[in-house]
Design a protein around this motif. Structure first.
Motif, short mmCIF file in Angstrom:
data_model
loop_
_atom_site.label_atom_id
_atom_site.label_comp_id
_atom_site.label_asym_id
_atom_site.label_seq_id
_atom_site.Cartn_x
_atom_site.Cartn_y
_atom_site.Cartn_z
N ASN A 60 0.85 -1.18 0.00
CA ASN A 60 0.00 0.00 0.00
C ASN A 60 0.89 1.24 0.00
OD1 ASN A 60 0.95 0.09 2.60
ND2 ASN A 60 -1.01 -0.27 3.59
N GLY A 61 0.33 2.40 0.17
CA GLY A 61 1.09 3.65 0.10
C GLY A 61 2.15 3.80 1.17
N LYS A 62 2.01 3.12 2.30
CA LYS A 62 2.96 3.25 3.40
C LYS A 62 4.12 2.26 3.30
CE LYS A 62 -0.69 4.68 6.51
NZ LYS A 62 -1.47 4.35 7.70
N GLY A 63 4.09 1.38 2.33
CA GLY A 63 5.16 0.39 2.19
C GLY A 63 4.85 -0.93 2.85
N ASN A 64 3.69 -1.04 3.47
CA ASN A 64 3.28 -2.30 4.09
C ASN A 64 2.60 -3.18 3.06
OD1 ASN A 64 4.15 -1.27 6.55
ND2 ASN A 64 2.15 -0.42 7.01
N ILE A 65 2.75 -4.49 3.22
CA ILE A 65 2.11 -5.42 2.29
C ILE A 65 0.64 -5.56 2.68
CG2 ILE A 65 2.05 -7.81 1.50
CD1 ILE A 65 5.07 -7.88 1.88
#
Length: 125
Positions: A60-65
């Motif tokens: 997602n936008g935050k770098g989390n899967i």
């Protein structure tokens, strides 16, 4: 040792063992195909040409899967080495050493197993 053939029971047993992991079959068939085309095969060639379905994370936008999607990706070199080692231990392939390269070639037993698996797959379809 290369020219000793398996019995029908051994061929059936080896094919059942190899069919448990699709990568074993893909690598065995790729080596057989390259031998027919008179092309030399090494580990790098396997990792550059064989794809398997594997879950890949979508971020997602935050770098989390956030989710996983199954995609066809090339196998990594280490996994190719492990499968090749497994096939060497089963005496289905062997190495041909020409400094500085180590080429992989199919033994008569490996060809026997590949033909059996191919016929079995065609009979299913």
């Amino acid at each position: 040792m290369d020219n000793i053939a398996f019995t029908n029971e051994q061929v059936s047993l080896f094919s059942e063992i190899l069919e448990q992991d699709i990568l074993n079959i893909k690598i065995l068939f790729y080596i057989a195909q390259c031998e027919q085309n008179k092309t030399k095969v090494h580990i790098k060639t396997l990792s550059e040409n064989i794809k398997i379905p594997r879950p890949v994370g979508q971020k997602n936008g935050k770098g989390n899967i956030k989710s996983y999607i199954v995609e066809e990706v090339y196998i990594d070199r280490k996994r190719a080495e492990r499968v090749v080692d497994r096939l060497v231990y089963a005496s289905l392939i062997t190495f041909e050493i020409q400094k500085p390269h180590k080429y992989i070639r199919l033994t008569d037993r490996g060809a026997q197993i590949a033909i059996y698996i191919q016929k079995k797959m065609q009979a299913k379809n």
